[in-house]
Write a protein that holds these residues in place. Sequence first.
Motif, PDB file in Angstrom:
ATOM      1  N   VAL A 102     -19.965  19.441  36.276  1.00 48.89           N
ATOM      2  CA  VAL A 102     -20.318  20.735  36.866  1.00 48.89           C
ATOM      3  C   VAL A 102     -19.324  21.073  37.971  1.00 48.89           C
ATOM      4  N   ALA A 105     -16.202  22.356  36.075  1.00 51.39           N
ATOM      5  CA  ALA A 105     -16.473  23.587  35.329  1.00 51.39           C
ATOM      6  C   ALA A 105     -16.751  24.773  36.251  1.00 51.39           C
ATOM      7  N   SER A 106     -17.542  24.558  37.305  1.00 53.29           N
ATOM      8  CA  SER A 106     -17.902  25.706  38.143  1.00 53.29           C
ATOM      9  C   SER A 106     -16.695  26.217  38.928  1.00 53.29           C
ATOM     10  N   PHE A 120     -13.786  29.577  28.634  1.00 53.15           N
ATOM     11  CA  PHE A 120     -14.414  28.890  27.492  1.00 53.15           C
ATOM     12  C   PHE A 120     -14.466  27.384  27.750  1.00 53.15           C
ATOM     13  N   ASN A 121     -15.620  26.791  27.530  1.00 52.98           N
ATOM     14  CA  ASN A 121     -15.777  25.339  27.621  1.00 52.98           C
ATOM     15  C   ASN A 121     -16.389  24.844  26.312  1.00 52.98           C
ATOM     16  N   PRO A 122     -15.599  24.765  25.247  1.00 52.82           N
ATOM     17  CA  PRO A 122     -16.180  24.498  23.923  1.00 52.82           C
ATOM     18  C   PRO A 122     -16.802  23.111  23.747  1.00 52.82           C
ATOM     19  N   TRP A 124     -18.746  21.746  26.171  1.00 46.88           N
ATOM     20  CA  TRP A 124     -19.762  21.676  27.236  1.00 46.88           C
ATOM     21  C   TRP A 124     -21.074  21.056  26.754  1.00 46.88           C
ATOM     22  N   GLN A 125     -21.501  20.000  27.425  1.00 42.71           N
ATOM     23  CA  GLN A 125     -22.780  19.311  27.162  1.00 42.71           C
ATOM     24  C   GLN A 125     -22.840  18.666  25.771  1.00 42.71           C
ATOM     25  N   LYS A 126     -21.682  18.481  25.175  1.00 43.57           N
ATOM     26  CA  LYS A 126     -21.636  17.926  23.828  1.00 43.57           C
ATOM     27  C   LYS A 126     -22.125  16.473  23.811  1.00 43.57           C
ATOM     28  N   ASP A 127     -22.835  16.098  22.757  1.00 45.15           N
ATOM     29  CA  ASP A 127     -23.280  14.714  22.594  1.00 45.15           C
ATOM     30  C   ASP A 127     -22.035  13.816  22.491  1.00 45.15           C
TER      31      ASP A 127
ATOM     32  N   HIS B  13     -18.471  30.960  22.420  1.00 42.18           N
ATOM     33  CA  HIS B  13     -19.335  30.722  23.582  1.00 42.18           C
ATOM     34  C   HIS B  13     -20.681  30.112  23.187  1.00 42.18           C
ATOM     35  N   LEU B  15     -21.001  27.499  21.550  1.00 47.01           N
ATOM     36  CA  LEU B  15     -20.862  26.047  21.746  1.00 47.01           C
ATOM     37  C   LEU B  15     -21.316  25.657  23.152  1.00 47.01           C
ATOM     38  N   GLU B  16     -21.194  26.589  24.052  1.00 44.29           N
ATOM     39  CA  GLU B  16     -21.456  26.342  25.471  1.00 44.29           C
ATOM     40  C   GLU B  16     -22.865  26.759  25.897  1.00 44.29           C
ATOM     41  N   LYS B  23     -29.512  21.202  20.929  1.00 43.93           N
ATOM     42  CA  LYS B  23     -29.513  19.732  20.970  1.00 43.93           C
ATOM     43  C   LYS B  23     -30.802  19.217  21.634  1.00 43.93           C
ATOM     44  N   ILE B 104     -22.243  30.823  41.132  1.00 46.03           N
ATOM     45  CA  ILE B 104     -21.654  29.888  40.163  1.00 46.03           C
ATOM     46  C   ILE B 104     -21.736  28.488  40.754  1.00 46.03           C
TER      47      ILE B 104
END
Lengths: 223, 182
Positions: A102, A105-106, A120-122, A124-127, B13, B15-16, B23, B104
């Motif tokens: 965070v 990203a922020s 874009f954060n493709p 983000w929070q991905k397993d 977006h 994806l984010e 999930k 933010i």
Amino acid sequence: MKLGVLFSGGKDSVYATYVSKKYGHEIECLISIFSKNKESFMFHTPAVEKTKIQASSMNVPILIQRTDGKKEDELTDLRDAIKKAKNKFKIDGVVTGAIKSVYQASRIQRICDELGLVCFNPLWQKDEEIYLEELVKNKFKIILTGVFAFPFDEKWIGREIDKKFIDEIKTLNKKYKIHVAGEGGEYETFVVDCPLFSRPLNVVGKKILKEGENSFRLEVEVK
Amino acid sequence: MILIVSLCKEKMHELEFVRPIEKIVSSTGNEVVVCGYDKIKNSDLKNASGVILSGTSLDDFEYLENAKNFLWLKNFKKPVLGICAGMQAIGLVFSGRLVDDKYIGLSEINFKETFLGLNGKNKVYFLHNKSIMLPEGFAQFDNGNFPMAFKHKTKKIYGVLFHPEVYNHELLKEFVKTSQKT
């Protein structure tokens, strides 16, 4: 959309580039920050100078910004680099490889907002386990260029992320809470081949530097 | 089945702003269907036990120009949770007014009373350029100038300005439980 990617040469920024292209975006430039601070909160430092060779293999221009790596000055330098990319390459947005941070990203979101760019954060929070498996499935050849946490040792340096690695890192996650994708800064990586590269990079020299009991860095020379 | 409505203009977006919700909801063992806000069918709403409206990127206001796509909310009887942009969409349907309000990053909310399992002080992640004034018929659950968490007084329609898919995953799981009870 015309995009610039914040690029360290590690798995996250290269995979974020790959995903962006898959979604039909045009990668106009890579933006790399060379930080003198090895403990930088914002940027991955190992192997960053090799990003020029990766960029050349991807046939994408790269914009280099140097920073002393002082905590908040880094942000000014990052902002300047993104602004330069916007002016020079007419990008509409910026892509990052942030997964969980965070903090990272922020700060990038704020810079993009200020400069009128889409962020874009493709990943983000991905397993994290699924992510590593995707990298292998999509033929990313990635080596470890640094380890910085217990119980890592010198033997992990230079290892490739493959099925065996994923199994072992999952065990370390259960036993020692090591983040599977290294999001806690436990390890850092360098991509030597992937579908975006016109040719695989050739690692021609290796030097391992010991920085602490469980902390090792790899200096690689690539061609 | 939980229906997740994407408010994102840009597919990437999702994806984010959508996948992380997907999930967490999937981890509860529930079936999930994802649909764009302008592509919702009556059958999607009929089959859903609850609906989550996603957030979107800071620069994306397309959903606000198409507020008519959310009019189904007026007569919808099942639980709904709006996240950030989703909360704003709910507010607009119920005659709330949008205001410029940017935040933010991480912050803290003190919940006055239990809100989808959250109590007292909680760390939250914000990513917004706008807030919505409290619409008529809604109760505010925090002490902010603009609501950061609201609920319809008689319906199970919830809104949060923060992103529980980043911090506070339990809120999403609690919403799924609430949807199953209905």
